[in-house]
Design a protein around this motif. Structure first.
Motif, short mmCIF file in Angstrom:
data_model
loop_
_atom_site.label_atom_id
_atom_site.label_comp_id
_atom_site.label_asym_id
_atom_site.label_seq_id
_atom_site.Cartn_x
_atom_site.Cartn_y
_atom_site.Cartn_z
N ALA A 147 -0.11 59.62 77.65
CA ALA A 147 -0.47 60.14 78.98
C ALA A 147 -1.13 59.03 79.81
O ALA A 147 -1.83 58.18 79.25
CB ALA A 147 -1.43 61.32 78.83
N PRO A 148 -0.92 59.02 81.11
CA PRO A 148 -0.15 59.97 81.92
C PRO A 148 1.28 59.51 82.20
O PRO A 148 1.75 59.56 83.35
CB PRO A 148 -0.96 60.02 83.21
N GLY A 149 1.99 59.10 81.16
CA GLY A 149 3.34 58.56 81.34
C GLY A 149 4.35 59.59 81.81
O GLY A 149 5.39 59.23 82.37
N ASN A 150 4.07 60.89 81.57
CA ASN A 150 4.99 61.93 82.05
C ASN A 150 4.20 63.19 82.39
O ASN A 150 4.40 64.26 81.83
CB ASN A 150 6.06 62.23 80.99
N VAL A 151 3.31 63.05 83.36
CA VAL A 151 2.38 64.12 83.74
C VAL A 151 2.72 64.62 85.14
O VAL A 151 3.00 63.83 86.04
CB VAL A 151 0.93 63.60 83.71
N TYR A 152 2.73 65.96 85.31
CA TYR A 152 2.96 66.59 86.61
C TYR A 152 1.93 67.71 86.78
O TYR A 152 1.59 68.40 85.81
CB TYR A 152 4.36 67.18 86.71
N THR A 153 1.47 67.92 88.00
CA THR A 153 0.41 68.90 88.24
C THR A 153 0.81 70.32 87.88
O THR A 153 0.01 71.09 87.35
CB THR A 153 -0.03 68.84 89.72
N THR A 154 2.07 70.68 88.15
CA THR A 154 2.48 72.07 87.94
C THR A 154 3.47 72.26 86.80
O THR A 154 3.86 73.39 86.51
CB THR A 154 3.11 72.64 89.23
N SER A 195 11.86 70.24 87.24
CA SER A 195 13.27 70.38 87.60
C SER A 195 14.12 69.60 86.60
O SER A 195 13.62 68.73 85.88
CB SER A 195 13.53 69.84 89.01
N GLY A 196 15.42 69.93 86.60
CA GLY A 196 16.32 69.16 85.77
C GLY A 196 16.32 67.69 86.12
O GLY A 196 16.51 66.82 85.25
N SER A 197 16.11 67.39 87.38
CA SER A 197 16.07 65.99 87.83
C SER A 197 14.99 65.21 87.10
O SER A 197 15.24 64.12 86.55
CB SER A 197 15.83 65.92 89.34
N ASP A 198 13.76 65.74 87.10
CA ASP A 198 12.70 64.95 86.46
C ASP A 198 12.79 65.00 84.93
O ASP A 198 12.29 64.10 84.25
CB ASP A 198 11.31 65.34 86.98
N ALA A 199 13.46 66.03 84.39
CA ALA A 199 13.71 66.02 82.94
C ALA A 199 14.62 64.85 82.58
O ALA A 199 14.43 64.18 81.56
CB ALA A 199 14.32 67.34 82.50
N ASN A 200 15.63 64.60 83.42
CA ASN A 200 16.53 63.48 83.15
C ASN A 200 15.87 62.13 83.42
O ASN A 200 16.18 61.14 82.77
CB ASN A 200 17.81 63.65 83.97
N ASP A 201 14.94 62.08 84.38
CA ASP A 201 14.11 60.89 84.54
C ASP A 201 13.29 60.64 83.28
O ASP A 201 13.15 59.50 82.80
CB ASP A 201 13.16 61.06 85.73
N ALA A 202 12.72 61.74 82.76
CA ALA A 202 11.87 61.61 81.57
C ALA A 202 12.67 61.09 80.38
O ALA A 202 12.14 60.31 79.56
CB ALA A 202 11.23 62.95 81.24
#
Length: 444
Positions: A300-307, A111-118
């Motif tokens: 890794a896994p500094g910005n890892v998501y399952t999907t 989501s845009g939310s986690d992109a901005n977290d990243a």
């Protein structure tokens, strides 16, 4: 009881009130192009594009086929461990398209939310600094990092804190904050002085990792930062080794009549951008794209998501980019946006309750104001969008009184004309005193 009412009654028993902003009692069943159909069979011209997440319209056949074909092969295997062909293709295409100078890399999200977290994570990792600067009026998302950098609603902070430490907000140069006697340059210089004040009093620039901005704010009112101001902020970041990031989640991918909102500012070259919403025609996919050396700063896994970046969403994104290119949606947005802008300017000349008009491509905000004081008029704005809904045009507000105009970029011109005619008719009804005031709060 209608199907809409029956289904909504069922949902109310279990849905959290925090998860939906109240507009209209409708259950959407299907969509095609720029037309939506509800559970009772009513059709609506869509002027929202699912919050700018369906720039290619609803059920575009090329995107649908890509999703179906990929789902028949492989729906999911976590990109955290293994690559897939559509994901590899999208990495190549999106890094090539990004408005980033030099070698470019990306990391996927949902989501845009986690992109901005990243963006926060990568900026802190690369600079070794903690502090982050964002802007009032910003909407970056609802995860803890992005909700902290947002500044558009008290309900995005109320009862939720403490929020992420190290985040400072400065005033966005919104057009309604310009004083009547100020020139554009004077306004920009005053707001830039306000931007610098934290750095001169309590925020060391050499301990600041990041400045993030929406070059054109979306939910904050569809307001474009003046070029002079944005150039000043960007140069300040360059002078002090601060990374400069642009949130393109709402305003990217052709929405503003250019591929990216930052393309309206040729002297500004971001280090990082956030992409989401329309990148996969509304499927849950996002990315943070940036200079390769910045993206390489986390392991890794500094910005890892399952999907994140899974086979189906990346296949949809590749098809979305195909449509944007082959149907010339960037150019189409610019062309039809000029027509829409002229319509709303003409509307302002005829109706004193229409205030400032800000249209950038098929995208923008139109202020609804008190005809005498010119102050925001949330009641009139709610009356207007409610009547439009009744007449089969789906439009909402932001900031209470700002009409949100974001039709799909594929909208046929005759359909756009019909929607604009309906807006004109509704304004005439308001001017004639024919519409009733809403009985409950609508919108943000």
């Amino acid at each position: 009881m209608s199907q809409n009412e029956s289904l909504l009654h069922q949902e109310t028993q279990g849905l959290a009130p925090a998860s939906r902003i109240k507009f209209f009692d409708v259950v959407l069943k299907s969509g095609k192009g720029a037309i939506l159909t509800d559970a009772d069979g009513n059709d609506y011209i869509d002027l929202l594009s699912s919050a700018s997440s369906t720039n290619t319209g609803h059920a575009h056949p090329h995107v649908v086929k890509a999703i179906q074909d990929q789902a028949a092969r492989l729906i999911q295997y976590t990109p955290a461990y293994f690559a897939t062909e559509p994901e590899i293709e999208l990495v190549k295409r999106l890094t090539a398209l990004a408005p980033i100078d030099g070698p470019t890399k990306l990391a996927f999200g949902n989501s845009g939310s986690d992109a901005n977290d990243a963006i926060i994570k990568f900026a802190r990792a690369y600079t070794g600094r903690q502090n982050v600067v964002s802007f009032t009026g910003a909407y970056h998302g609802s995860t803890y990092g992005s909700i902290t950098t947002s500044g558009v609603s008290l309900n995005m902070a109320r009862k939720i804190g403490p929020l992420l430490p190290g985040v400072v907000k400065v005033p966005f140069p919104s057009h309604w904050d310009k004083l009547s006697y100020e020139t554009e340059d004077e306004f920009c210089d005053r707001l830039f002085a306000a931007f610098k004040q934290p750095f001169e009093t309590y925020l060391p620039a050499d301990e600041t990792a990041l400045v993030e901005i929406e070059a054109i704010q979306g939910d904050g009112g569809f307001c474009k930062a003046p070029a002079r101001y944005l150039n000043q902020v960007y140069q300040f970041c360059q002078d002090h080794g601060i990374l400069f990031a642009v949130d393109e989640v709402n305003q990217g991918l052709g929405r503003t009549g250019k591929m990216w909102s930052i393309d309206h500012f040729p002297d500004v070259h971001p280090d990082l951008i956030a992409v989401g919403k329309s990148i996969a025609s509304g499927l849950p996919l996002s990315a943070v794209v940036g200079r390769a050396e910045v993206i390489d700063s986390l392991a890794a896994p500094g910005n890892v998501y399952t999907t994140a970046g899974n086979p189906v969403t990346t296949a949809a994104a590749n098809a979305t980019l195909d449509v944007i290119e082959t149907e010339h949606l960037v150019e189409r947005s610019a062309q039809l946006g000029k027509k829409a802008r002229q319509f709303f300017l003409n509307l302002r000349d005829r109706y004193p309750f229409i205030g400032d008009v800000r249209i950038y491509g098929l995208n923008g905000g139109i202020d609804v104001v008190d005809p005498i004081t010119k102050h925001p008029d949330e009641t009139a704005a709610s009356m207007l969008i409610t009547r439009l809904f009744e007449l089969g045009v789906l439009m909402i507000t932001v900031r209470g009184n700002v009409l949100r105009f974001q039709p799909p970029l594929v909208i046929p011109e005759e359909t756009l004309d019909l929607a604009l005619q309906t807006i004109d008719q509704t304004c005439a009804d308001i001017a004639a005193g024919k519409l009733a005031k809403p009985t409950h709060k609508i919108g943000w």
